[in-house]
Write a protein that holds these residues in place. Sequence first.
Motif, PDB file in Angstrom:
ATOM      1  N   ALA B  50       0.774  -1.216   0.017  1.00 55.73           N
ATOM      2  CA  ALA B  50       0.116  -0.110   0.101  1.00 55.73           C
ATOM      3  C   ALA B  50       0.879   1.307   0.014  1.00 55.73           C
ATOM      4  CB  ALA B  50      -0.866  -0.081   1.371  1.00 55.73           C
ATOM      5  N   VAL B  51       0.442   2.328  -0.926  1.00 56.56           N
ATOM      6  CA  VAL B  51       1.045   3.516  -0.609  1.00 56.56           C
ATOM      7  C   VAL B  51       0.163   4.624  -0.220  1.00 56.56           C
ATOM      8  CG1 VAL B  51       2.206   5.326  -2.104  1.00 56.56           C
ATOM      9  CG2 VAL B  51       2.504   3.005  -2.525  1.00 56.56           C
ATOM     10  N   ASN B  52       0.559   5.203   0.850  1.00 60.21           N
ATOM     11  CA  ASN B  52      -0.421   6.164   1.579  1.00 60.21           C
ATOM     12  C   ASN B  52      -1.837   5.687   1.623  1.00 60.21           C
ATOM     13  OD1 ASN B  52       1.451   7.907   1.560  1.00 60.21           O
ATOM     14  ND2 ASN B  52       0.908   8.834  -0.287  1.00 60.21           N
ATOM     15  N   ASN B  53      -2.027   4.322   2.351  1.00 60.86           N
ATOM     16  CA  ASN B  53      -2.955   3.593   2.778  1.00 60.86           C
ATOM     17  C   ASN B  53      -3.797   3.057   1.674  1.00 60.86           C
ATOM     18  OD1 ASN B  53      -2.926   4.210   5.709  1.00 60.86           O
ATOM     19  ND2 ASN B  53      -3.093   6.312   4.899  1.00 60.86           N
ATOM     20  N   LYS B  54      -3.375   3.157   0.327  1.00 59.10           N
ATOM     21  CA  LYS B  54      -4.117   2.467  -0.709  1.00 59.10           C
ATOM     22  C   LYS B  54      -3.410   1.431  -1.476  1.00 59.10           C
ATOM     23  CE  LYS B  54      -7.136   6.455  -1.593  1.00 59.10           C
ATOM     24  NZ  LYS B  54      -6.899   7.812  -2.379  1.00 59.10           N
ATOM     25  N   ILE B  55      -4.002   0.117  -1.407  1.00 63.87           N
ATOM     26  CA  ILE B  55      -3.196  -0.845  -2.132  1.00 63.87           C
ATOM     27  C   ILE B  55      -2.931  -0.550  -3.497  1.00 63.87           C
ATOM     28  CG2 ILE B  55      -3.497  -3.379  -2.755  1.00 63.87           C
ATOM     29  CD1 ILE B  55      -4.848  -3.833  -0.042  1.00 63.87           C
ATOM     30  N   ILE B  56      -1.838  -1.040  -4.026  1.00 67.82           N
ATOM     31  CA  ILE B  56      -1.356  -0.775  -5.512  1.00 67.82           C
ATOM     32  C   ILE B  56      -1.760  -2.130  -6.127  1.00 67.82           C
ATOM     33  CG2 ILE B  56      -0.100   1.263  -4.914  1.00 67.82           C
ATOM     34  CD1 ILE B  56       2.300  -0.551  -5.186  1.00 67.82           C
ATOM     35  N   ASN B  57      -1.791  -1.741  -7.379  1.00 62.69           N
ATOM     36  CA  ASN B  57      -1.806  -2.940  -8.441  1.00 62.69           C
ATOM     37  C   ASN B  57      -0.605  -2.796  -9.467  1.00 62.69           C
ATOM     38  OD1 ASN B  57      -4.187  -4.378  -7.359  1.00 62.69           O
ATOM     39  ND2 ASN B  57      -5.249  -2.757  -8.181  1.00 62.69           N
ATOM     40  N   GLU B  58      -0.100  -1.635  -9.681  1.00 70.15           N
ATOM     41  CA  GLU B  58       0.946  -1.440 -10.578  1.00 70.15           C
ATOM     42  C   GLU B  58       2.048  -0.504  -9.879  1.00 70.15           C
ATOM     43  OE1 GLU B  58      -1.046   1.565 -13.482  1.00 70.15           O
ATOM     44  OE2 GLU B  58      -1.372  -0.633 -13.998  1.00 70.15           O
ATOM     45  N   ASP B  59       3.004  -0.324 -10.446  1.00 72.14           N
ATOM     46  CA  ASP B  59       4.188   0.561  -9.668  1.00 72.14           C
ATOM     47  C   ASP B  59       3.919   1.820  -9.808  1.00 72.14           C
ATOM     48  OD1 ASP B  59       5.754  -1.846  -9.396  1.00 72.14           O
ATOM     49  OD2 ASP B  59       7.347  -1.198 -10.335  1.00 72.14           O
ATOM     50  N   PRO B  60       3.669   2.545  -8.760  1.00 71.84           N
ATOM     51  CA  PRO B  60       3.224   3.910  -8.521  1.00 71.84           C
ATOM     52  C   PRO B  60       4.433   4.958  -8.780  1.00 71.84           C
ATOM     53  CG  PRO B  60       3.352   3.270  -6.407  1.00 71.84           C
ATOM     54  CD  PRO B  60       3.693   2.036  -7.141  1.00 71.84           C
ATOM     55  N   VAL B  61       3.954   6.414  -9.028  1.00 68.88           N
ATOM     56  CA  VAL B  61       5.196   7.271  -9.048  1.00 68.88           C
ATOM     57  C   VAL B  61       5.316   7.672  -7.420  1.00 68.88           C
ATOM     58  CG1 VAL B  61       5.626   9.779  -9.568  1.00 68.88           C
ATOM     59  CG2 VAL B  61       4.656   8.250 -11.215  1.00 68.88           C
TER      60      VAL B  61
END
Lengths: 140, 77
Positions: B50-61
Amino acid sequence: MRLIDGPVTPTVISDTVAKYGENPDTGAHSIFLGQVRKDLIEGRYVKAIDYSAYEEMVIMEADKINKTILSEFDDVKTLEIVHSKGIVKRGEISLLVMVSAGHRQQAAVACAKAVELIKEKLPIWKKEVFEDDTQKWKQE
Amino acid sequence: MEISVLFFGVLAEVTGTHQKHYRGINSFSDLKHRIGDDFPEIVHYSFRIAVNNKIINEDPVLNGGDEVAYLPPFAGG
């Protein structure tokens, strides 16, 4: 949604019932209580569960569950969730879900759905503590 | 940039830490490699990020100050 240290006590449960009982539009409450079970795993009995949580994300995800339930069930007035963190002994309550609605049908169905969403969406983990004081992370 | 990384559940135990700060991170991929170098044993566990409390499905910026969390399968209730 509240995360509390230790078990969800009978006092917490009765206070929650009293609080949401004040709404005059409510005709039915459906309550789910999750309890720590004396599981037998690889020859050892569970004596407690040690819960940990990503608290900030738990609160955010619980808010989404609340919005989902209220938008899907038009007769539901409120959803309350109380979950333990830290040690909860077997026989004690670790989760309270209470749905208050105008009538019983939606209260019961919405409560069951909320429990499933809680298990799926809330970032909470449990480590089983056995009678011989060994411990094991539970994977569901 | 500086990124705060959190580990939960069995991953906090495996890494021996709940939180670690990484400085000089260029990208998410860079961060993942740094974490993999520090804690090679985590590849043996299943987790989501998770990034900032949100689960990611692809690499974020990533942006400086972001909070990245390694989350084993949930087991609430």
